[in-house]
Design an enzyme around this catalytic site. Structure first.
Site, PDB file in Angstrom:
ATOM      1  N   GLU B 224      11.600  10.266  30.948  1.00 34.25           N
ATOM      2  CA  GLU B 224      10.269   9.836  31.386  1.00 34.25           C
ATOM      3  C   GLU B 224       9.249  10.576  30.542  1.00 34.25           C
ATOM      4  O   GLU B 224       9.553  11.606  29.958  1.00 34.25           O
ATOM      5  CB  GLU B 224      10.006  10.265  32.849  1.00 34.25           C
ATOM      6  N   LYS B 226       6.281  13.136  30.089  1.00 34.60           N
ATOM      7  CA  LYS B 226       5.769  14.297  30.814  1.00 34.60           C
ATOM      8  C   LYS B 226       4.260  14.157  30.817  1.00 34.60           C
ATOM      9  O   LYS B 226       3.604  14.348  29.788  1.00 34.60           O
ATOM     10  CB  LYS B 226       6.206  15.590  30.118  1.00 34.60           C
ATOM     11  N   ARG B 231       0.989  18.736  38.639  1.00 31.06           N
ATOM     12  CA  ARG B 231       2.123  18.306  39.467  1.00 31.06           C
ATOM     13  C   ARG B 231       1.737  18.441  40.931  1.00 31.06           C
ATOM     14  O   ARG B 231       1.245  19.490  41.352  1.00 31.06           O
ATOM     15  CB  ARG B 231       3.312  19.207  39.141  1.00 31.06           C
ATOM     16  N   ARG B 246       1.969  22.399  42.970  1.00 32.05           N
ATOM     17  CA  ARG B 246       3.346  22.786  42.744  1.00 32.05           C
ATOM     18  C   ARG B 246       3.648  24.164  43.341  1.00 32.05           C
ATOM     19  O   ARG B 246       4.788  24.476  43.674  1.00 32.05           O
ATOM     20  CB  ARG B 246       3.522  22.749  41.224  1.00 32.05           C
ATOM     21  N   GLU B 271       2.495  13.258  39.493  1.00 31.68           N
ATOM     22  CA  GLU B 271       1.543  13.967  38.639  1.00 31.68           C
ATOM     23  C   GLU B 271       0.151  13.450  38.963  1.00 31.68           C
ATOM     24  O   GLU B 271      -0.109  12.248  38.919  1.00 31.68           O
ATOM     25  CB  GLU B 271       1.874  13.691  37.169  1.00 31.68           C
ATOM     26  N   LYS B 398      12.481  19.802  29.905  1.00 34.36           N
ATOM     27  CA  LYS B 398      11.231  19.251  29.366  1.00 34.36           C
ATOM     28  C   LYS B 398      11.245  19.450  27.860  1.00 34.36           C
ATOM     29  O   LYS B 398      11.646  20.506  27.362  1.00 34.36           O
ATOM     30  CB  LYS B 398      10.012  19.918  30.014  1.00 34.36           C
TER      31      LYS B 398
END
Ligand SMILES: [Zn+2]
Lengths: 338, 529
Positions: B224, B226, B231, B246, B271, B398
């Site tokens: 996906e 980023k 977040r 987060r 996000e 990531k």
């Protein structure tokens, strides 16, 4: 009303006593100087002859070198009388650091007292401030604002001991002026039962040696050993300037602390980067200044070494003649000079 | 109040997270209920703020202190609450400050008109450090650097329980958190959310060490974008709605349009982004700076919400109704998320699209080119991974796009804090602007990190040996030292003299080999925006 003690005049090089022909704590080298105490903003090198307490002469010699105290110098004990020219002179305890003295001058029945630096709170390393009756009182004014109320030193020592217990894995690096504050902190710690060795920066160690020679017991003091990673859980004392210095890298994860009257203000503590701010001062706080001035009974007050406005405002309201001691040595005090 | 005031002072001066954490842990262990719970709420900003303002403090001062003396003192100290705390005339033997719990309770029950009288009573009864803590608490100016995450870590140390467990139990209770502390000390049951919106510690990714970490076969992985936002976790149900960051901070009030759109009973991971006005929920987001403006407002007005509308790109689903989906594999949760989205169609939300990746070459191309607005890089998630709190190794990676770099010239340096207090470790660097005799360096940013300890020692030595002027704690240095600065993105900024703001700049290489004249120009940086 004539000015009180007009025979005592501020000059560019320092406060001058006309009938005795000497200066008090002059900023430049003069022929004859009376020195209140051995701090660098009061005791400069190069005078022809110095009159001071035995302790102050010893500390000056240690700080400035033997040559700083010329052959014609003379030691005077507290309360011992001396005639200098047309002036009767004596020294009285100021309670600031070891040897610190107020200068008491009498001429034609008029009495003037020059305080030097002084404080009113307890200090095991020197005799307490003795209020002296006078017509003119020349007072220091380091903390001459009503925001300064120094707490009892015992409580601040307890906070330091508490931190040593809370962070046993860190060396505590305490910034304290090498002459006076350092020895007072050590003595207060010993009174509180702290009997571990205390490690010292070279400058502080030299002053402690003089204190010891003059009969002040400071317990087990050690030089910081060479090499890195010293003393987790130990207490190290160094001059404030050494706190942010490369010198401090020798310590294991040091916790920077500072003992100073300025630590009452957060911005000063933060600017110094200290984690533990201990409000311990060798100067009188606001109440201490007002109380001392009142106890002298002086009708004229001259203010030096600090901001004069707040004292002038309060003393004028009491009907006293209060003014800055012009040119007599007022300079914004550097923090290290405590 | 005494212990709280002391805690505030220590926190103010403590330089690092670890020191603050130790202070908090000890405070929780040595302070009784309900004071420690009230302190926790006050520190992370969950207490009513700003009960008293500067005008009230000045009026209090005027009631007790000579105005000339107060003016002289305020001028010297520079902080109103601190001046008042220090100058307040102490009553003989006044050392019976109120308890923190009493302060919080009575503040809630006292009208504004009665507040000065109440404050006077408290100030009279307290020593100076407590007076300062009291005034800071009441004016809402604590600013001691305690986040919800830090408080949670301290609670974990205090209780010996995992941070994830703390987070769930914490959000099931309210200030002063009596049940939370009872459970933390083993005196009570774990607080149960019972339908209340509960924060679930999120699953985080690790930086991909290299493509080989993914193995040869990419079919086990899902990719996906980023997204370059914040977040968030959206929690909604019969017990209420919350938007959590987060770290568990409650962002609900700052994003009312998202809260309004949460008409479901589920816990979603996504996000938070800002979109251009009027754009559909799946549009390319605005640069991060736009979101930052929204984050700066605790309660945004209608105008700001219209100009900078918020949206959420959905990554995952943790709960649907009361069913905990976290043990399921990513592929199964994704199917549930797509199904949930297709039936509910919540406004202001869109699915974060899955990107098909067939081979390593295509993946590398994607990562290298992930430079469109609002995209920070790629996320790679193992198809079989359950939703695990924390940063489990090898489950999610990531792949941040390559950082941008410039060669800049050191201009100013400042001492660091804490362990770095003896080093010059905060550096301002600049780039060239203009031609010929007009050519000069313009500061473009500050960097505090990126260098090794050995490199820091070199920088520190350079500053000490080549300082040409000092402004308080700042040293200006000779303009001869070139450093390579990496940053994540550059944006136009009216608040910076150079007209550009760098995101997360760090010094990654010392370029003693490079003459300062050959450092980059401001124009070349502007071209990277
Ligand atoms: Zn002194």
């Amino acid at each position: 009303m004539p000015t009180a003690c007009d025979w005592l005049i501020p000059r560019p090089e320092g406060l001058y006593c006309v009938p005795g022909d000497f200066h008090i704590d002059p900023r430049r080298a003069v022929a004859r100087a009376v020195i209140t105490h051995a701090h660098s903003d009061h005791a400069r090198p190069g005078h022809g002859a110095v009159l001071a307490t035995r302790e102050t002469l010893a500390l000056m010699a240690a700080r400035l070198g033997q040559g700083a105290v010329a052959a014609g110098s003379q030691a005077l004990a507290y309360d011992e009388a001396l005639r200098v020219g047309a002036v009767d002179l004596s020294l009285a305890p100021a309670g600031h650091v070891l040897g610190s003295a107020q200068v008491v001058l009498v001429h034609r029945g008029e009495r003037a007292v020059i305080s030097g630096d002084y404080k009113r709170s307890a200090d095991p390393t020197c005799p307490a401030f003795a209020p002296m009756a006078c017509d003119l009182f020349v007072t220091e004014a380091t903390f001459a604002l009503p925001v300064f109320h120094h707490p009892a030193p015992g409580g601040e020592i307890a906070r330091l001991l508490d931190s040593l217990r809370l962070f046993p894995e860190r060396a505590h690096l305490l910034g304290a002026y090498a002459l006076g504050k350092c020895q007072r902190m050590i003595a207060l710690l010993r009174q509180a039962g702290y009997d571990r060795p205390i490690y010292l920066h070279g400058a502080a160690l030299a002053m402690c040696a003089v204190y010891r020679a003059l009969g002040v017991d400071l317990g087990d003091l050690r030089a910081l050993p060479a090499g890195r990673a010293v003393a987790a859980g130990e207490l190290v004392i160094a001059p404030p300037a050494a706190l942010a210095d490369r010198w401090s890298r020798r310590l294991a994860d040091p916790l920077p602390a500072m003992a100073s009257g300025w630590m009452a203000l957060r911005q000063h503590a933060r600017a110094r980067g200290v984690e533990l701010a201990l409000v311990v001062s060798d100067h009188a706080d606001w109440d201490g200044l007002l109380r001392s001035i009142a106890e002298t009974g002086a009708r004229a007050v001259r203010i030096t070494h600090g901001p004069p406005e707040a004292l002038m405002h309060v003393l004028a309201a009491q009907g006293l003649d209060a003014a800055p001691l012009e040119g007599g040595g007022f300079a914004a005090r550097r923090e290290e000079e405590e | 109040m005494r212990a709280f005031a002391e805690l505030l002072e220590h926190l103010t001066l403590a330089p690092g997270r670890d020191a603050k954490r130790a202070l908090l842990t000890r405070y929780f262990a040595t302070t009784p209920d309900p004071d420690r719970g009230h302190a926790l709420a006050a520190l992370i900003g969950e207490t009513r703020r700003g009960a008293a303002g500067p005008a009230m403090l000045r009026a209090l001062a005027a009631s007790r202190v000579d105005p000339v003396l107060f003016a002289l003192s305020y001028d010297f100290v520079g902080d109103l609450a601190e001046t008042l705390a220090l100058i307040w005339p102490a009553r003989d033997g006044a050392d019976a400050p109120p308890r923190l719990g009493e302060v919080v309770d009575r503040l809630a029950a006292t009208s504004r008109a009665a507040l000065p009288g109440l404050l006077t009573t408290w100030l009279d009864a307290s020593p100076a450090p407590v007076r300062l803590g009291l005034l800071k608490l009441i004016t809402g100016g604590l600013r001691v650097g305690v986040s919800a995450g830090l408080a949670r870590a301290a609670l974990a140390d205090f209780s010996g329980r995992a941070e994830e467990e703390i987070a769930e139990a914490w959000h099931a209770t309210a200030p002063p958190y009596g049940a939370l502390f009872a459970w933390a000390e083993g005196r009570g049951p774990r607080p149960d959310a019972a339908g209340a919106p509960v924060f679930r510690p999120p699953m985080l990714a690790q930086a991909l060490p290299g493509p080989e970490a993914l193995g040869e076969d990419l079919t086990a992985w899902r990719a996906e974008w980023k997204w370059d936002g914040v977040r968030v976790q959206l929690v909604a149900g019969p017990g209420g709605r919350r938007i959590f960051s987060r770290s568990g901070e409650d962002l609900s009030a700052a994003f009312p349009e998202i809260l309004e759109a949460m008409e479901f009973h589920a816990t979603l991971d996504g996000e938070l982004l800002v979109l251009p006005p009027g754009a559909p929920a799946d549009a390319a987001p605005s640069p991060f700076a736009a979101l930052q403006r929204r984050l700066g407002r605790r309660q945004p007005g209608a105008k700001l919400r219209e100009a900078l509308p918020a949206a959420v790109r959905l990554y995952d689903i943790l709960f649907e109704g009361a069913q905990d989906l976290r043990p399921l594999a990513f592929d199964l949760r994704r199917a549930r998320l797509e199904n949930f989205f297709a039936t509910r169609h919540p406004a202001r939300m869109a699915l974060s699209a899955l990107i098909a990746v067939t081979d390593h070459a295509a993946l590398a191309r994607l990562a290298a080119n992930a430079r469109e607005s609002g995209i920070e890089g790629l996320m790679l998630k193992r198809a079989a991974s359950p939703y695990l709190p924390g940063r489990p190794r090898g489950e999610w990676w990531k792949w941040k796009r390559a950082a941008l770099t410039i060669d800049a010239v050191l201009m100013y340096a400042q001492r660091g804090h804490g362990k770095r207090g003896s080093y010059f470790s905060d550096f301002t660097f600049g780039l060239w602007q203009g031609e010929g005799s007009d050519r000069r360096l313009v500061p473009v940013g500050k960097a505090y990190s990126g260098f090794t300890d050995a490199e820091l020692a070199i920088l520190d030595r350079f500053v000490r040996a080549h300082a040409i002027a000092r402004f308080g704690p700042v040293r200006e240095v000779e303009k001869t030292f070139v450093v390579e600065v990496a940053f994540d993105s550059a944006q136009r900024s009216t608040r910076h003299r150079s007209g550009v703001a760098l995101r997360f700049p760090r010094i990654i290489r010392l370029r003693r080999d490079k003459p300062a004249e050959e450092a980059d120009t401001l124009a070349s940086l502007l071209a990277m925006i």
